[in-house]
Write an enzyme that holds these catalytic residues in place. Sequence first.
Site, PDB file in Angstrom:
ATOM      1  N   HIS A 152      -4.928   9.663 -32.622  1.00 62.39           N
ATOM      2  CA  HIS A 152      -5.185   8.930 -34.198  1.00 62.39           C
ATOM      3  C   HIS A 152      -6.821   8.570 -33.293  1.00 62.39           C
ATOM      4  CE1 HIS A 152      -2.157   6.970 -36.372  1.00 62.39           C
ATOM      5  NE2 HIS A 152      -1.485   7.706 -35.372  1.00 62.39           N
ATOM      6  N   CYS A 173       5.413   7.469 -37.772  1.00 59.29           N
ATOM      7  CA  CYS A 173       3.870   6.775 -37.746  1.00 59.29           C
ATOM      8  C   CYS A 173       3.640   5.556 -37.861  1.00 59.29           C
ATOM      9  CB  CYS A 173       2.672   7.824 -37.683  1.00 59.29           C
ATOM     10  SG  CYS A 173       1.079   7.083 -38.492  1.00 59.29           S
ATOM     11  N   LEU A 174       3.575   4.711 -37.522  1.00 59.37           N
ATOM     12  CA  LEU A 174       3.633   2.868 -38.422  1.00 59.37           C
ATOM     13  C   LEU A 174       2.769   3.602 -39.667  1.00 59.37           C
ATOM     14  CD1 LEU A 174       3.209   1.017 -35.154  1.00 59.37           C
ATOM     15  CD2 LEU A 174       5.342   1.462 -36.380  1.00 59.37           C
ATOM     16  N   GLN A 224      -5.203   1.882 -35.916  1.00 56.48           N
ATOM     17  CA  GLN A 224      -4.334   1.852 -37.177  1.00 56.48           C
ATOM     18  C   GLN A 224      -4.413  -0.172 -37.073  1.00 56.48           C
ATOM     19  OE1 GLN A 224      -1.144   3.817 -34.338  1.00 56.48           O
ATOM     20  NE2 GLN A 224      -0.159   3.802 -36.446  1.00 56.48           N
ATOM     21  N   HIS A 254       0.077  11.737 -29.289  1.00 56.35           N
ATOM     22  CA  HIS A 254      -0.251  10.979 -31.381  1.00 56.35           C
ATOM     23  C   HIS A 254      -1.306  10.393 -31.257  1.00 56.35           C
ATOM     24  CE1 HIS A 254       2.033   9.644 -34.928  1.00 56.35           C
ATOM     25  NE2 HIS A 254       1.391   8.906 -34.543  1.00 56.35           N
ATOM     26  N   GLU A 255      -1.723   9.131 -30.133  1.00 52.53           N
ATOM     27  CA  GLU A 255      -2.382   7.973 -30.132  1.00 52.53           C
ATOM     28  C   GLU A 255      -3.741   8.495 -30.201  1.00 52.53           C
ATOM     29  OE1 GLU A 255      -0.702   5.345 -31.164  1.00 52.53           O
ATOM     30  OE2 GLU A 255       1.054   5.741 -31.183  1.00 52.53           O
TER      31      GLU A 255
HETATM   32  O1  K1U Z   1       1.313   5.443 -33.392  1.00 52.60           O
HETATM   33  C1  K1U Z   1       2.165   4.916 -34.045  1.00 52.60           C
HETATM   34  O2  K1U Z   1       2.186   5.591 -35.142  1.00 52.60           O
HETATM   35  C2  K1U Z   1       3.169   5.076 -33.526  1.00 52.60           C
HETATM   36  C3  K1U Z   1       4.451   5.939 -33.592  1.00 52.60           C
HETATM   37  C4  K1U Z   1       4.200   6.404 -32.279  1.00 52.60           C
HETATM   38  C5  K1U Z   1       5.039   7.562 -31.909  1.00 52.60           C
HETATM   39  C6  K1U Z   1       6.367   7.636 -32.414  1.00 52.60           C
HETATM   40  C7  K1U Z   1       7.277   9.293 -32.487  1.00 52.60           C
HETATM   41  C8  K1U Z   1       6.340  10.516 -32.221  1.00 52.60           C
HETATM   42  C9  K1U Z   1       5.132  10.013 -31.653  1.00 52.60           C
HETATM   43  C10 K1U Z   1       4.399   9.514 -31.874  1.00 52.60           C
HETATM   44  C11 K1U Z   1       5.471   5.182 -34.070  1.00 52.60           C
HETATM   45  O3  K1U Z   1       5.696   3.974 -33.237  1.00 52.60           O
HETATM   46  S1  K1U Z   1       6.748   5.573 -34.993  1.00 52.60           S
HETATM   47  C12 K1U Z   1       8.201   3.822 -34.988  1.00 52.60           C
HETATM   48  C13 K1U Z   1       9.203   4.750 -33.641  1.00 52.60           C
HETATM   49  O4  K1U Z   1       8.957   5.806 -33.132  1.00 52.60           O
HETATM   50  C14 K1U Z   1      10.080   3.914 -32.946  1.00 52.60           C
HETATM   51  C15 K1U Z   1      10.167   2.628 -33.658  1.00 52.60           C
HETATM   52  C16 K1U Z   1      11.103   1.957 -32.888  1.00 52.60           C
HETATM   53  C17 K1U Z   1      12.204   2.125 -32.174  1.00 52.60           C
HETATM   54  C18 K1U Z   1      11.959   3.719 -30.975  1.00 52.60           C
HETATM   55  C19 K1U Z   1      11.003   4.167 -32.179  1.00 52.60           C
HETATM   56 ZN    ZN Z   2       0.397   7.524 -36.027  1.00 60.44          ZN
END
Ligand code: K1U
Ligand code: ZN
Length: 177
Positions: free
Chosen positions: A145, A99-100, A55, A141-142
Amino acid sequence: MWRRMTLRPILIHPDPRLKTVATHVDGITDDIRRQADDMLETMYDAPGIGLAAPQIGVLNRMMVMDCVKDESAAPRPMVLINPEVIWSSDEQSIYEEGCLSIPEQYAEVERPAEVKVRWLGLDGKPVEEQFSGLWATCVQHEIDHLNGKLFIDYLKPLKRQMITRKMQKLKRERARI
Ligand code: K1U
Ligand code: ZN
């Protein structure tokens, strides 16, 4: 030891680097330690609960996460190098994932409710831990990736296409500014 941390830009889907299988990390070096610090800093700044190296455009098998939700609780920053799922529960759970690399898009994904993961810690020692709840969802999820897989790959083609088009538009808009 004090180390300078740098926020790294997060790639937005679609990007070929997010579809690439990342390569094994061969040893813990200063570069790897710096990358871990940068990834944690970038994840907390986003904010997010996880981040995988691809990412930030680095194609190695490294991820960070901290799923502690309670703001009054102590954080638990984790760095996982070469993580692998060594056991999955038959029981499944559904979580609305984000997902970021796909900002402001959320969808329900079904995954094993619990997983046991083995990885290398920053001290070079192997670690094993069983995860459940949000931690289990996040670690899967990670790891996806690291294998070039996004949560939208679990969705029906039409929904995935709709999200991809939104992201292409977002990238065009961001490029214009
Ligand atoms: O991998 C990524 O893109 C990060 C993703 C991880 C994720 C989130 C939800 C379920 C599975 C995996 C994130 O962090 S998205 C942002 C998010 O979930 C969040 C942001 C601020 C506070 C709490 C949650
Ligand atoms: Zn993600």
